[in-house]
Design a protein around this motif. Structure first.
Motif, PDB file in Angstrom:
ATOM      1  N   ARG A   1       6.615   6.309 -18.520  1.00  0.00           N
ATOM      2  CA  ARG A   1       6.296   6.116 -17.104  1.00  0.00           C
ATOM      3  C   ARG A   1       5.185   7.027 -16.608  1.00  0.00           C
ATOM      4  N   GLU A   2       4.746   7.957 -17.427  1.00  0.00           N
ATOM      5  CA  GLU A   2       3.749   8.919 -16.977  1.00  0.00           C
ATOM      6  C   GLU A   2       2.369   8.286 -16.866  1.00  0.00           C
ATOM      7  N   MET A   3       1.551   8.872 -16.015  1.00  0.00           N
ATOM      8  CA  MET A   3       0.220   8.332 -15.725  1.00  0.00           C
ATOM      9  C   MET A   3      -0.659   8.213 -16.970  1.00  0.00           C
ATOM     10  N   GLN A   4      -0.491   9.101 -17.943  1.00  0.00           N
ATOM     11  CA  GLN A   4      -1.356   9.034 -19.119  1.00  0.00           C
ATOM     12  C   GLN A   4      -0.974   7.886 -20.049  1.00  0.00           C
ATOM     13  N   ASP A   5       0.199   7.267 -19.821  1.00  0.00           N
ATOM     14  CA  ASP A   5       0.626   6.164 -20.673  1.00  0.00           C
ATOM     15  C   ASP A   5       0.591   4.803 -19.982  1.00  0.00           C
ATOM     16  N   THR A   6       0.593   4.794 -18.673  1.00  0.00           N
ATOM     17  CA  THR A   6       0.743   3.551 -17.913  1.00  0.00           C
ATOM     18  C   THR A   6      -0.371   3.418 -16.884  1.00  0.00           C
ATOM     19  N   PHE A   7      -0.860   2.188 -16.723  1.00  0.00           N
ATOM     20  CA  PHE A   7      -1.839   1.895 -15.670  1.00  0.00           C
ATOM     21  C   PHE A   7      -1.088   1.499 -14.408  1.00  0.00           C
ATOM     22  N   TYR A   8      -1.008   2.406 -13.454  1.00  0.00           N
ATOM     23  CA  TYR A   8      -0.375   2.108 -12.170  1.00  0.00           C
ATOM     24  C   TYR A   8      -1.410   1.476 -11.251  1.00  0.00           C
ATOM     25  N   ILE A   9      -0.967   0.534 -10.442  1.00  0.00           N
ATOM     26  CA  ILE A   9      -1.856  -0.172  -9.529  1.00  0.00           C
ATOM     27  C   ILE A   9      -1.481   0.199  -8.111  1.00  0.00           C
ATOM     28  N   GLU A  10      -2.472   0.668  -7.369  1.00  0.00           N
ATOM     29  CA  GLU A  10      -2.224   0.999  -5.969  1.00  0.00           C
ATOM     30  C   GLU A  10      -2.320  -0.271  -5.152  1.00  0.00           C
ATOM     31  N   GLU A  11      -1.324  -0.496  -4.330  1.00  0.00           N
ATOM     32  CA  GLU A  11      -1.331  -1.663  -3.460  1.00  0.00           C
ATOM     33  C   GLU A  11      -1.758  -1.238  -2.066  1.00  0.00           C
ATOM     34  N   ASN A  12      -2.803  -1.868  -1.559  1.00  0.00           N
ATOM     35  CA  ASN A  12      -3.268  -1.560  -0.202  1.00  0.00           C
ATOM     36  C   ASN A  12      -2.326  -2.146   0.839  1.00  0.00           C
ATOM     37  N   ASP A  13      -1.718  -3.272   0.493  1.00  0.00           N
ATOM     38  CA  ASP A  13      -0.850  -3.967   1.434  1.00  0.00           C
ATOM     39  C   ASP A  13       0.597  -3.859   0.959  1.00  0.00           C
ATOM     40  N   LYS A  14       1.318  -2.869   1.448  1.00  0.00           N
ATOM     41  CA  LYS A  14       2.727  -2.707   1.078  1.00  0.00           C
ATOM     42  C   LYS A  14       3.567  -3.598   1.990  1.00  0.00           C
ATOM     43  N   LYS A  15       4.075  -4.704   1.426  1.00  0.00           N
ATOM     44  CA  LYS A  15       4.857  -5.631   2.225  1.00  0.00           C
ATOM     45  C   LYS A  15       6.318  -5.229   2.308  1.00  0.00           C
ATOM     46  N   ASN A  16       6.733  -4.349   1.380  1.00  0.00           N
ATOM     47  CA  ASN A  16       8.126  -3.935   1.443  1.00  0.00           C
ATOM     48  C   ASN A  16       8.204  -2.413   1.542  1.00  0.00           C
ATOM     49  N   ASP A  17       9.334  -1.935   1.941  1.00  0.00           N
ATOM     50  CA  ASP A  17       9.528  -0.495   2.096  1.00  0.00           C
ATOM     51  C   ASP A  17      10.150   0.141   0.861  1.00  0.00           C
ATOM     52  N   LYS A  18      10.250  -0.587  -0.233  1.00  0.00           N
ATOM     53  CA  LYS A  18      10.983  -0.117  -1.403  1.00  0.00           C
ATOM     54  C   LYS A  18      10.250   0.949  -2.211  1.00  0.00           C
ATOM     55  N   ASN A  19       8.976   1.129  -2.009  1.00  0.00           N
ATOM     56  CA  ASN A  19       8.186   2.034  -2.830  1.00  0.00           C
ATOM     57  C   ASN A  19       8.277   1.625  -4.306  1.00  0.00           C
ATOM     58  N   ASP A  20       8.233   0.339  -4.574  1.00  0.00           N
ATOM     59  CA  ASP A  20       8.301  -0.201  -5.928  1.00  0.00           C
ATOM     60  C   ASP A  20       6.884  -0.350  -6.454  1.00  0.00           C
ATOM     61  N   ASN A  21       6.450   0.599  -7.263  1.00  0.00           N
ATOM     62  CA  ASN A  21       5.088   0.587  -7.795  1.00  0.00           C
ATOM     63  C   ASN A  21       4.846  -0.646  -8.654  1.00  0.00           C
ATOM     64  N   THR A  22       3.583  -1.012  -8.756  1.00  0.00           N
ATOM     65  CA  THR A  22       3.203  -2.073  -9.682  1.00  0.00           C
ATOM     66  C   THR A  22       2.368  -1.470 -10.786  1.00  0.00           C
ATOM     67  N   VAL A  23       2.495  -2.062 -11.969  1.00  0.00           N
ATOM     68  CA  VAL A  23       1.807  -1.560 -13.155  1.00  0.00           C
ATOM     69  C   VAL A  23       1.254  -2.738 -13.946  1.00  0.00           C
ATOM     70  N   LEU A  24       0.241  -2.459 -14.767  1.00  0.00           N
ATOM     71  CA  LEU A  24      -0.110  -3.428 -15.793  1.00  0.00           C
ATOM     72  C   LEU A  24       0.985  -3.314 -16.841  1.00  0.00           C
TER      73      LEU A  24
END
Length: 188
Positions: free
Chosen positions: A82-105
């Motif tokens: 799950r660390e940044m050096q292993d995973t491509f995290y995608i920042e969402e400009n439009d957070k439609k939910n309050d869950k703080n559920d990150n998106t990744v490739l």
């Protein structure tokens, strides 16, 4: 004599060059067939082998939720994958939910297994071919690669079925009846 020999060789070479000349300004010969990329051909072969073993093909999105990619697969929040050096995290400009559920490739094709198990009832026999992405690039790794994994969920499958499926696949894929193999169970 040497000069005459060179003239003859040069003449033959010049004639050959004239005959084999390609005019790159001409339109392509539309009668020539294209070729399937080796990776695509390999995936098609794998799909065909597993289709003959009664597996269906499932696909899913390349961009996944953190839940599907990690949490639903029992990877704890402190897992190194799950660390940044292993995973491509995608920042969402439009957070439609309050869950703080990150998106990744997606880092593997396993999220498709999660989606399939949530939407289907057993028995399940699937393979999941697809691209995967990891923030890992050196002489032995690439940040985007292809993966195929399988999933069987039913009340009657055993380890013998798994081994038999893998051996059958290897024999078909490598087109060899007498193939040497060894199973080495491990956990990671």
């Amino acid at each position: 004599f040497i000069e005459k020999k060179q003239n003859i060789e040069n003449k033959q070479l010049n004639e050959k060059i004239k005959k084999e000349k390609i005019d790159v300004t001409l339109p392509p010969n539309l009668t020539t067939e294209g070729k399937i990329h080796p990776i695509s051909q390999t995936i098609f072969n794998i799909i065909e082998i597993f289709a003959n073993l009664n597996f269906s093909v499932e696909t899913g999105p390349d961009i996944e939720t953190d839940f599907n990619n990690f949490s639903a697969l029992n990877m704890p929040s402190h897992h190194p994958a799950r660390e940044m050096q292993d995973t491509f995290y995608i920042e969402e400009n439009d957070k439609k939910n309050d869950k703080n559920d990150n998106t990744v490739l997606r880092t593997h094709t396993s999220p498709v297994q999660v989606r399939t198990m949530l939407s289907s009832k057993p028995p399940i026999r699937i393979i999941v071919p697809g691209r995967t992405y990891r923030s890992d690039s050196d002489t032995t790794h690439t940040p985007m690669f292809h993966q195929v994994e399988g999933l069987v969920v039913d009340n009657h499958s055993t380890m013998v079925d798994l081994k038999s499926t893998l051996v059958t696949f290897l024999k078909e894929f490598f087109e060899m009846d007498n193939i040497k193999y060894r199973f080495r169970p491990s956990y990671f």
